[in-house]
Design a protein around this motif. Structure first.
Motif, PDB file in Angstrom:
ATOM      1  N   ILE A 288      -1.233   8.948  12.420  1.00 32.72           N
ATOM      2  CA  ILE A 288      -1.356   7.545  12.788  1.00 32.72           C
ATOM      3  C   ILE A 288      -2.300   6.826  11.827  1.00 32.72           C
ATOM      4  CG2 ILE A 288      -2.255   5.966  14.549  1.00 32.72           C
ATOM      5  CD1 ILE A 288       0.380   7.043  15.351  1.00 32.72           C
ATOM      6  N   ALA A 289      -1.911   5.623  11.416  1.00 33.10           N
ATOM      7  CA  ALA A 289      -2.779   4.739  10.642  1.00 33.10           C
ATOM      8  C   ALA A 289      -2.881   3.408  11.382  1.00 33.10           C
ATOM      9  CB  ALA A 289      -2.242   4.518   9.233  1.00 33.10           C
ATOM     10  N   VAL A 290      -4.097   2.909  11.519  1.00 35.78           N
ATOM     11  CA  VAL A 290      -4.353   1.666  12.261  1.00 35.78           C
ATOM     12  C   VAL A 290      -5.151   0.716  11.378  1.00 35.78           C
ATOM     13  CG1 VAL A 290      -5.378   0.629  14.311  1.00 35.78           C
ATOM     14  CG2 VAL A 290      -4.325   2.888  14.455  1.00 35.78           C
ATOM     15  N   THR A 291      -4.756  -0.536  11.364  1.00 37.11           N
ATOM     16  CA  THR A 291      -5.516  -1.564  10.650  1.00 37.11           C
ATOM     17  C   THR A 291      -5.764  -2.746  11.577  1.00 37.11           C
ATOM     18  OG1 THR A 291      -3.511  -2.635   9.792  1.00 37.11           O
ATOM     19  CG2 THR A 291      -4.521  -0.927   8.428  1.00 37.11           C
TER      20      THR A 291
ATOM     21  N   PHE B 202      -3.819  -5.814  15.448  1.00 34.71           N
ATOM     22  CA  PHE B 202      -3.857  -4.372  15.201  1.00 34.71           C
ATOM     23  C   PHE B 202      -2.461  -3.932  14.775  1.00 34.71           C
ATOM     24  CE2 PHE B 202      -7.614  -4.374  18.060  1.00 34.71           C
ATOM     25  CZ  PHE B 202      -8.484  -3.655  17.249  1.00 34.71           C
ATOM     26  N   ARG B 203      -2.375  -3.283  13.626  1.00 37.09           N
ATOM     27  CA  ARG B 203      -1.106  -2.729  13.166  1.00 37.09           C
ATOM     28  C   ARG B 203      -1.170  -1.207  13.281  1.00 37.09           C
ATOM     29  NH1 ARG B 203      -0.989  -6.735   8.578  1.00 37.09           N
ATOM     30  NH2 ARG B 203       0.567  -8.298   9.160  1.00 37.09           N
ATOM     31  N   VAL B 204      -0.143  -0.639  13.882  1.00 42.17           N
ATOM     32  CA  VAL B 204      -0.065   0.807  14.084  1.00 42.17           C
ATOM     33  C   VAL B 204       1.088   1.356  13.261  1.00 42.17           C
ATOM     34  CG1 VAL B 204       0.209   2.678  15.753  1.00 42.17           C
ATOM     35  CG2 VAL B 204      -1.013   0.592  16.405  1.00 42.17           C
ATOM     36  N   TYR B 205       0.776   2.225  12.323  1.00 43.57           N
ATOM     37  CA  TYR B 205       1.772   2.858  11.458  1.00 43.57           C
ATOM     38  C   TYR B 205       1.886   4.338  11.821  1.00 43.57           C
ATOM     39  CZ  TYR B 205       0.336  -1.199   8.659  1.00 43.57           C
ATOM     40  OH  TYR B 205       0.003  -2.461   8.235  1.00 43.57           O
TER      41      TYR B 205
END
Length: 216
Positions: A154-157, A179-182
């Motif tokens: 998981i990557a979060v920005t 919040f973007r969740v990749y």
């Protein structure tokens, strides 16, 4: 000549003929029973080679067609789970701010030091009350309320900045953002949009891969 007994009379020849016929019927039934059982046992013994090959071929086809769809479904479920975890910890921070009537801060967890704020949201999130007002979490002076960690996939920005934001006692925020969740393997990222009044809503967009930073 007749056999008398209990006021009944049977001719001997007729009596013997009836008994003989009954014995023959019993013997015929006994000789036929094993054949029926034997035929039933042969019928229920199992699959033939052709039936087994057809079954294996159908199973292989179903696995080939269904495996990619199942993998995609599991990846989406993991991404949705991370997004809802962010929503839950944000809602918790907002409720605490309103309930305690104090500012509640949310910051990214530091990579080497989990009990400190960092700049990489992919490592996790920390909710605390900044009692000394220095916009940094101090394990001695501040109050830690909750923390959240993500898996390596998981990557979060936080689109607005990488330092965090505060929730006010009236439930509003000092910074709106997204919040973007990749997730590795998916081409769509899931978003949690935070407004100035503190409301949160879900959104989706195509993954541009422009600002993803993984936790290492």
């Amino acid at each position: 000549m007749c056999i008398q007994g209990s006021n009944l009379a049977f001719p001997p020849v007729l009596f013997i003929a009836q008994r003989k016929q009954q014995y023959l019927q019993i013997l015929s039934a006994l000789s036929a029973a094993p054949k029926q059982v034997h035929r039933k046992t042969l019928h229920d013994r199992g699959f033939t080679l052709v039936e087994l090959m057809v079954t294996v071929a159908v199973m292989a086809l179903l696995i080939t067609v269904g495996a990619p769809a199942l993998t995609h479904f599991l990846l989406q479920a993991e991404q949705d789970s991370a997004l809802h975890q962010i929503k839950n910890i944000y809602s918790f921070a907002r409720q605490e701010a309103v309930h305690r009537q104090v500012d509640v801060s949310i910051c990214p967890v530091s990579e080497p030091l989990p009990d400190q704020c960092g700049e990489n949201w992919s490592c996790g999130m920390l909710v605390y009350i900044d009692q000394d007002g220095n916009n940094k979490f101090n394990l001695v002076t501040d109050i830690k309320l909750r923390e959240l960690y993500f898996s390596d996939a998981i990557a979060v920005t936080w689109v607005r900045n990488n330092t965090g934001f505060n929730l006010k006692p009236d439930g509003t925020t000092n910074r709106n953002g997204t919040f973007r969740v990749y997730l590795q393997g998916l081409s769509v990222n899931k978003n949690l949009v935070i407004s100035n009044v503190g409301r949160a809503r879900f959104a989706e967009e195509t993954d541009s891969k422009r600002d993803r930073v993984w936790c290492r």
